[in-house]
Motif scaffolding. Structure first.
Motif, PDB file in Angstrom:
ATOM      1  N   SER A  67       0.827  -1.213   0.000  1.00 39.85           N
ATOM      2  CA  SER A  67       0.000   0.000   0.000  1.00 39.85           C
ATOM      3  C   SER A  67       0.858   1.260   0.000  1.00 39.85           C
ATOM      4  O   SER A  67       0.429   2.313  -0.471  1.00 39.85           O
ATOM      5  N   GLN A  68       2.086   1.148   0.517  1.00 43.88           N
ATOM      6  CA  GLN A  68       2.991   2.298   0.548  1.00 43.88           C
ATOM      7  C   GLN A  68       3.863   2.380  -0.704  1.00 43.88           C
ATOM      8  O   GLN A  68       4.249   3.468  -1.126  1.00 43.88           O
ATOM      9  N   HIS A  71       1.594   1.608  -6.784  1.00 46.73           N
ATOM     10  CA  HIS A  71       0.604   2.581  -7.238  1.00 46.73           C
ATOM     11  C   HIS A  71      -0.061   2.002  -8.484  1.00 46.73           C
ATOM     12  O   HIS A  71       0.425   0.993  -9.036  1.00 46.73           O
ATOM     13  N   SER A 101      -8.204  -3.874   2.131  1.00 47.92           N
ATOM     14  CA  SER A 101      -7.595  -2.636   2.631  1.00 47.92           C
ATOM     15  C   SER A 101      -6.371  -2.249   1.805  1.00 47.92           C
ATOM     16  O   SER A 101      -6.196  -1.084   1.435  1.00 47.92           O
ATOM     17  N   SER A 104      -7.165  -1.178  -1.924  1.00 54.12           N
ATOM     18  CA  SER A 104      -7.750   0.160  -2.089  1.00 54.12           C
ATOM     19  C   SER A 104      -6.691   1.228  -2.338  1.00 54.12           C
ATOM     20  O   SER A 104      -6.995   2.287  -2.888  1.00 54.12           O
ATOM     21  N   CYS A 105      -5.452   0.944  -1.953  1.00 55.41           N
ATOM     22  CA  CYS A 105      -4.377   1.938  -2.091  1.00 55.41           C
ATOM     23  C   CYS A 105      -3.672   1.881  -3.443  1.00 55.41           C
ATOM     24  O   CYS A 105      -3.023   2.853  -3.835  1.00 55.41           O
ATOM     25  N   PHE A 106      -3.773   0.741  -4.135  1.00 54.84           N
ATOM     26  CA  PHE A 106      -3.010   0.637  -5.389  1.00 54.84           C
ATOM     27  C   PHE A 106      -3.803   0.020  -6.540  1.00 54.84           C
ATOM     28  O   PHE A 106      -3.231  -0.343  -7.568  1.00 54.84           O
ATOM     29  N   LYS A 140     -13.761   2.495  -5.252  1.00 53.47           N
ATOM     30  CA  LYS A 140     -12.475   2.594  -5.945  1.00 53.47           C
ATOM     31  C   LYS A 140     -12.523   1.858  -7.281  1.00 53.47           C
ATOM     32  O   LYS A 140     -11.931   2.294  -8.268  1.00 53.47           O
TER      33      LYS A 140
END
Length: 238
Positions: A67-68, A71, A101, A104-106, A140
């Protein structure tokens, strides 16, 4: 900088180990280093390996790092589709939850297209924890892959009357966000939102619904008269 470089060399040595726990610990260190502003994209394959671990403690660290680090344009995402699908369909709700979870970030357009049906299935899960996360995740998906909205809409509408207040609130949030772009498409849901507005005690959800009605009354002015008394009742309760 010299100290960080030394730490990264030590982490690279740990990532070459066969022990998944050692690799997991190394990836956890990388997430901290990334938060200090250092690039960790070079460890993408190692992060995916930890994400695929059968141990939840390792899987959670892997998804956190992903998630960090990842992308929507990350080339390595094409390698994660089947692994994420496996986690989404896991019998362990926490495996599926951490996958939602992290995803949702990438999430990319390709992942949205390939995993939309799996996420839609989770919207009907017997576990409220997964239903809520899946409903929020679909927003998303809609942003990346708008074609998913039409088949998902009936289930999304159902969640407005879900017995769990968390799932219900998630559905309200998603529809309110979608309606900001084209409120006319959601005019047919006015009776359900009217019922929610007159029965719910969730103030944050009421704020969302009232904002939505503000958009809908511009399209259907007759709604304004019906809303007057419920709004007075809500204000008097505060």
């Amino acid at each position: 900088a010299k100290y960080i470089a030394q730490c990264i060399e030590e982490i690279k040595q740990e990532l070459r180990q066969d022990n998944i726990n050692v690799k997991c610990n190394a990836v956890a260190k990388l997430t901290y280093i990334q938060m200090l502003g250092y690039d960790i994209s070079w460890a993408g394959f190692n992060i995916i390996e930890v994400m695929s671990s059968s141990k939840f403690t390792c899987k959670r660290v892997g998804y956190l790092a992903a998630s960090q680090c990842f992308h929507p344009d990350s080339e390595l995402l094409m390698l994660t589709t089947n692994m994420i699908r496996k986690d989404l369909n896991s019998q362990n709700q926490y495996d599926a939850g951490v996958a939602l979870s992290g995803l949702s970030c990438f999430i990319s357009a390709d992942l949205s297209r390939d995993l939309a049906n799996d996420i839609m299935t989770l919207m009907s899960s017997t576990k409220p924890y997964l239903r809520m996360k899946a409903v929020l995740m679909m927003y998303k998906v809609f942003l990346r892959y708008p074609e998913a909205l039409r088949p998902a809409f009936p289930k999304l509408k159902e969640k407005l009357e879900d017995p769990d207040p968390g799932v219900q609130s998630a559905a309200v949030n998603v529809i309110c966000e979608l309606a900001r772009k084209n409120p006319k498409n959601y005019l047919s849901l006015a009776p359900i939102f009217f019922k929610l507005m007159t029965t719910s005690t969730n103030n944050w959800m009421l704020i969302k619904i009232i904002k939505l009605f503000g958009s809908l009354t511009a399209i259907e002015p007759a709604l304004g008269k019906r809303l007057t008394q419920p709004l007075i009742d809500i204000i008097s309760r505060l």
